[in-house]
Design a protein around this motif. Structure first.
Motif, PDB file in Angstrom:
ATOM      1  N   SER B  24      32.068  38.563  31.616  1.00 23.11           N
ATOM      2  CA  SER B  24      30.643  38.870  31.496  1.00 23.11           C
ATOM      3  C   SER B  24      29.876  38.114  32.565  1.00 23.11           C
ATOM      4  CB  SER B  24      30.131  38.502  30.099  1.00 23.11           C
ATOM      5  OG  SER B  24      30.315  37.124  29.866  1.00 23.11           O
ATOM      6  N   TYR B  25      28.779  38.686  32.995  1.00 23.53           N
ATOM      7  CA  TYR B  25      27.982  38.044  34.026  1.00 23.53           C
ATOM      8  C   TYR B  25      26.506  38.246  33.710  1.00 23.53           C
ATOM      9  CZ  TYR B  25      27.884  42.863  35.776  1.00 23.53           C
ATOM     10  OH  TYR B  25      27.724  44.218  35.889  1.00 23.53           O
ATOM     11  N   LYS B  26      25.648  37.541  34.425  1.00 24.88           N
ATOM     12  CA  LYS B  26      24.233  37.521  34.027  1.00 24.88           C
ATOM     13  C   LYS B  26      23.316  38.288  34.974  1.00 24.88           C
ATOM     14  CE  LYS B  26      24.340  33.097  31.538  1.00 24.88           C
ATOM     15  NZ  LYS B  26      24.683  33.689  30.284  1.00 24.88           N
ATOM     16  N   THR B  27      23.575  38.217  36.274  1.00 19.85           N
ATOM     17  CA  THR B  27      22.624  38.807  37.218  1.00 19.85           C
ATOM     18  C   THR B  27      23.162  40.117  37.787  1.00 19.85           C
ATOM     19  OG1 THR B  27      23.554  37.607  39.082  1.00 19.85           O
ATOM     20  CG2 THR B  27      21.803  36.515  37.859  1.00 19.85           C
ATOM     21  N   SER B  28      22.309  40.856  38.442  1.00 21.79           N
ATOM     22  CA  SER B  28      22.751  42.104  39.083  1.00 21.79           C
ATOM     23  C   SER B  28      23.748  41.794  40.191  1.00 21.79           C
ATOM     24  CB  SER B  28      21.548  42.840  39.675  1.00 21.79           C
ATOM     25  OG  SER B  28      20.697  43.272  38.667  1.00 21.79           O
ATOM     26  N   ILE B  29      24.711  42.659  40.306  1.00 20.30           N
ATOM     27  CA  ILE B  29      25.778  42.420  41.289  1.00 20.30           C
ATOM     28  C   ILE B  29      25.958  43.627  42.179  1.00 20.30           C
ATOM     29  CG2 ILE B  29      27.012  40.799  39.810  1.00 20.30           C
ATOM     30  CD1 ILE B  29      28.993  43.142  39.197  1.00 20.30           C
ATOM     31  N   ASN B  30      26.596  43.376  43.316  1.00 20.26           N
ATOM     32  CA  ASN B  30      27.004  44.477  44.171  1.00 20.26           C
ATOM     33  C   ASN B  30      28.438  44.872  43.858  1.00 20.26           C
ATOM     34  OD1 ASN B  30      28.548  45.370  46.800  1.00 20.26           O
ATOM     35  ND2 ASN B  30      26.411  45.995  47.036  1.00 20.26           N
ATOM     36  N   ASN B  31      29.282  43.881  43.673  1.00 23.61           N
ATOM     37  CA  ASN B  31      30.659  44.190  43.295  1.00 23.61           C
ATOM     38  C   ASN B  31      31.231  43.057  42.450  1.00 23.61           C
ATOM     39  OD1 ASN B  31      32.401  42.265  44.956  1.00 23.61           O
ATOM     40  ND2 ASN B  31      31.256  43.231  46.608  1.00 23.61           N
ATOM     41  N   LEU B  32      32.314  43.355  41.794  1.00 24.92           N
ATOM     42  CA  LEU B  32      33.021  42.373  40.985  1.00 24.92           C
ATOM     43  C   LEU B  32      34.483  42.441  41.392  1.00 24.92           C
ATOM     44  CD1 LEU B  32      32.528  41.579  37.265  1.00 24.92           C
ATOM     45  CD2 LEU B  32      34.833  42.014  38.096  1.00 24.92           C
ATOM     46  N   GLN B  33      35.087  41.283  41.575  1.00 23.84           N
ATOM     47  CA  GLN B  33      36.472  41.226  42.042  1.00 23.84           C
ATOM     48  C   GLN B  33      37.308  40.440  41.034  1.00 23.84           C
ATOM     49  OE1 GLN B  33      36.675  40.231  46.286  1.00 23.84           O
ATOM     50  NE2 GLN B  33      34.506  40.709  46.525  1.00 23.84           N
ATOM     51  N   TRP B  34      38.533  40.855  40.869  1.00 24.98           N
ATOM     52  CA  TRP B  34      39.484  40.126  40.039  1.00 24.98           C
ATOM     53  C   TRP B  34      40.543  39.498  40.940  1.00 24.98           C
ATOM     54  CZ3 TRP B  34      39.352  39.136  34.828  1.00 24.98           C
ATOM     55  CH2 TRP B  34      38.422  39.843  34.070  1.00 24.98           C
ATOM     56  N   TYR B  35      40.864  38.252  40.602  1.00 27.19           N
ATOM     57  CA  TYR B  35      41.874  37.513  41.335  1.00 27.19           C
ATOM     58  C   TYR B  35      42.902  36.961  40.350  1.00 27.19           C
ATOM     59  CZ  TYR B  35      38.901  37.370  45.529  1.00 27.19           C
ATOM     60  OH  TYR B  35      38.145  37.707  46.626  1.00 27.19           O
ATOM     61  N   ARG B  36      44.111  36.755  40.852  1.00 28.54           N
ATOM     62  CA  ARG B  36      45.168  36.096  40.088  1.00 28.54           C
ATOM     63  C   ARG B  36      45.521  34.781  40.770  1.00 28.54           C
ATOM     64  NH1 ARG B  36      49.800  39.384  40.775  1.00 28.54           N
ATOM     65  NH2 ARG B  36      50.555  37.924  42.314  1.00 28.54           N
ATOM     66  N   GLN B  37      45.827  33.791  39.951  1.00 26.27           N
ATOM     67  CA  GLN B  37      46.259  32.510  40.500  1.00 26.27           C
ATOM     68  C   GLN B  37      47.461  32.024  39.705  1.00 26.27           C
ATOM     69  OE1 GLN B  37      43.696  29.028  39.963  1.00 26.27           O
ATOM     70  NE2 GLN B  37      44.252  28.280  42.004  1.00 26.27           N
ATOM     71  N   ASN B  38      48.596  31.937  40.368  1.00 28.26           N
ATOM     72  CA  ASN B  38      49.754  31.311  39.747  1.00 28.26           C
ATOM     73  C   ASN B  38      49.534  29.797  39.777  1.00 28.26           C
ATOM     74  OD1 ASN B  38      50.719  34.038  40.725  1.00 28.26           O
ATOM     75  ND2 ASN B  38      52.428  33.372  39.479  1.00 28.26           N
ATOM     76  N   SER B  39      50.152  29.133  38.849  1.00 27.65           N
ATOM     77  CA  SER B  39      49.885  27.713  38.628  1.00 27.65           C
ATOM     78  C   SER B  39      49.927  26.905  39.923  1.00 27.65           C
ATOM     79  CB  SER B  39      50.900  27.159  37.637  1.00 27.65           C
ATOM     80  OG  SER B  39      50.621  25.809  37.368  1.00 27.65           O
ATOM     81  N   GLY B  40      48.794  26.267  40.263  1.00 26.73           N
ATOM     82  CA  GLY B  40      48.741  25.407  41.433  1.00 26.73           C
ATOM     83  C   GLY B  40      48.794  26.119  42.771  1.00 26.73           C
ATOM     84  N   ARG B  41      48.656  27.414  42.749  1.00 22.16           N
ATOM     85  CA  ARG B  41      48.787  28.183  43.991  1.00 22.16           C
ATOM     86  C   ARG B  41      47.461  28.815  44.393  1.00 22.16           C
ATOM     87  NH1 ARG B  41      54.266  29.618  44.382  1.00 22.16           N
ATOM     88  NH2 ARG B  41      53.775  30.265  46.508  1.00 22.16           N
ATOM     89  N   GLY B  42      47.506  29.657  45.417  1.00 23.09           N
ATOM     90  CA  GLY B  42      46.302  30.287  45.932  1.00 23.09           C
ATOM     91  C   GLY B  42      45.829  31.452  45.083  1.00 23.09           C
TER      92      GLY B  42
END
Lengths: 115, 112
Positions: B24-42
């Protein structure tokens, strides 16, 4: 597939020392960023850079921090006098276009440990 | 202000099950991105959905965006042990080079 690379992967330093974290963004990208993530916390924005200038910076990015693009490929983050609370994972990112329009691609990060 | 907030904070499922994470987010956005992070990694970019899009698919990933509710969901179908990671949503505002704002993430554990 092109990637953002960062060196070193892990840097240990003494409090008060200067550190330089290095990044090579994706070659045709124009916008560069530094973020950090303190262990167990959110990823936080530090600074964005475009056309050899800082375009945005957060409150975290105080006078102890600086960024530079010394040549056509590298993008560096310098912390002049490290503090214990600077210990974090530092991520470099790049994007072909403006943040509101384009994906940001992140590097693998540099884990900075300040003793 | 808290922009992207994921829920649940942690999710544990059996291999083969579907995993749904919400943001969930509060302000108007242009886009929303999903990222994955393995433990301790990028951070690995998964998918970008623009404010004028409602749903997007990429392999076993399905992302929805409801701008009226200011929320997004990430569905991973037929989960695998290798999907074990933290998943973050990040929002980009409507103009300029304002930075991505990340949520705290959902830690997904897929048990084989």
């Amino acid at each position: 597939e092109p990637e953002v690379t960062q060196t070193p992967s892990h840097q240990v330093t003494q409090m008060g020392q200067e550190v330089i974290l290095r990044c090579v963004p994706i070659s045709n990208h124009l916008y560069f960023y530094w973020y950090r993530q303190i262990l167990g916390q959110k990823v936080e924005f530090l600074v964005s850079f475009y056309n050899n200038e800082i375009s945005e910076k957060s409150e975290i990015f105080d006078d102890q921090f600086s960024v530079e693009r010394p040549d056509g490929s590298n993008f560096t983050l310098k912390i002049r006098s490290t503090k214990l609370e600077d210990s974090a994972m530092y991520f470099c990112a790049s994007s072909p276009g403006l943040a509101f329009a384009d994906t940001q691609y992140f590097g693998p990060g540099t884990r900075l440990t300040v003793l | 202000s808290q922009q992207g907030e994921e829920d649940p904070q942690a999710l544990s499922i059996q291999e083969g099950e579907n995993a749904t994470m919400n943001c969930s987010y509060k302000t108007s956005i242009n886009n929303l991105q999903w990222y994955r992070q393995n433990s301790g990694r990028g951070l690995v970019h998964l998918i970008l959905i623009r404010s004028n899009e409602r749903e997007k698919h990429s392999g076993r990933l399905r992302v929805t965006l409801d701008t009226s509710k200011k929320s997004s969901s990430l569905l991973i179908t037929a989960s695998r042990a290798a999907d074990t990671a933290s998943y973050f949503c990040a929002t980009a505002l409507n103009s300029g080079n304002t930075p991505l704002v990340f949520g705290k993430g959902t830690r997904l554990s897929v048990i084989a």
